[in-house]
Design an enzyme around this catalytic site. Structure first.
Site, PDB file in Angstrom:
ATOM      1  CD1 TRP A 140      41.869  -3.215  11.915  1.00  0.00           C
ATOM      2  CD2 TRP A 140      41.996  -5.110  13.085  1.00  0.00           C
ATOM      3  NE1 TRP A 140      43.496  -3.463  12.426  1.00  0.00           N
ATOM      4  CE2 TRP A 140      43.488  -4.828  13.211  1.00  0.00           C
ATOM      5  CE3 TRP A 140      42.343  -6.305  13.609  1.00  0.00           C
ATOM      6  CZ2 TRP A 140      44.632  -5.706  13.060  1.00  0.00           C
ATOM      7  CZ3 TRP A 140      42.794  -7.156  14.198  1.00  0.00           C
ATOM      8  CH2 TRP A 140      44.442  -6.928  14.063  1.00  0.00           C
ATOM      9  N   GLY A 159      40.562   1.667  10.643  1.00  0.00           N
ATOM     10  CA  GLY A 159      40.338   1.007  12.177  1.00  0.00           C
ATOM     11  C   GLY A 159      41.564   0.954  12.710  1.00  0.00           C
ATOM     12  CG  ASP A 160      46.086  -1.145  11.696  1.00  0.00           C
ATOM     13  OD1 ASP A 160      46.039  -2.106  12.275  1.00  0.00           O
ATOM     14  OD2 ASP A 160      46.862  -0.348  11.795  1.00  0.00           O
ATOM     15  CG  LEU A 161      46.693   2.945  17.243  1.00  0.00           C
ATOM     16  CD1 LEU A 161      46.227   4.568  16.992  1.00  0.00           C
ATOM     17  CD2 LEU A 161      47.274   2.692  18.191  1.00  0.00           C
TER      18      LEU A 161
END
Length: 208
Positions: A140, A159-161
């Site tokens: 990330w 990978g970024d919420l």
């Protein structure tokens, strides 16, 4: 031989035209409006250090801590970071994990393990592979560096919420891989629009 990296965008016109073929993204772009073009950094080393110092912090808090680090060091360079007392860096506001990471970045720069001056000539996956061995640097972080440091045009971090939530909200019936394939080769700008749309929704300017 690896293909050269895609050049940074100097205008969003072509990207907007392409992304607007997707009616959902076209509506997002209309809601959010224009986003600024991001030029690549002239100093990848300092940019990565600053990115690490600001992770998981508000913009204001990140700027304050980085300013204290600059004051402590005089100039943020591999030499000054490696010479700094870890306790002093901790006192400037860095967590112990971030102290370890920024000094590891400095060590890699000084030893040549990561050639920061040449990262701009490497493709996206080569840049990620160069950074991942550093403690505290995950995929990330490397992808954020590609997007905002090197201004690579086709990066989308799953990978970024917030990006995953944005995809689920905007495309509840469509697999993410299908959406991302349609956005290529302008997925960085698409990601920025997804982030901006979420921020607008939180502020009450658009439906959630």
């Amino acid at each position: 031989m690896a293909a050269p990296p895609s050049p940074a965008l100097t205008t969003h016109a072509e990207a907007i035209t392409h992304l607007s073929l997707d009616p959902v993204m076209a509506a997002v772009i209309a809601r959010v409006g224009d986003l600024p073009v991001l030029p690549p950094t002239p100093d990848p080393f300092t940019t990565l250090v600053r990115s690490v110092t600001g992770q998981q912090l508000s913009v204001k808090a990140a700027a304050s801590i980085y300013a204290r680090v600059q004051t402590l060091l005089g100039a943020v360079t591999p030499e000054t970071l490696l010479a700094a007392d870890p306790e002093a860096l901790r006192g400037a506001g860095l967590s112990w994990a971030k102290v370890r990471t920024v000094q590891a970045i400095a060590g890699a720069a000084q030893s040549g393990a990561v050639e920061f001056a040449h990262l701009g000539t490497q493709d996206d996956e080569a840049v990620i592979a160069a950074l991942l061995p550093l403690p505290g640097i995950g995929r990330w972080t490397a992808e954020m560096f590609l997007m905002f440091g090197l201004s690579r045009p086709d990066v989308f971090s799953l990978g970024d919420l917030a990006l995953r939530q944005g995809l689920a909200r905007l495309y509840p019936e469509t697999p993410p891989a299908e959406v991302l394939a349609a956005w290529a080769p302008y997925r960085t700008l698409a990601a920025r629009y997804v982030w901006a749309d979420k921020a607008l929704a939180r502020a009450g300017g658009a439906p959630v």
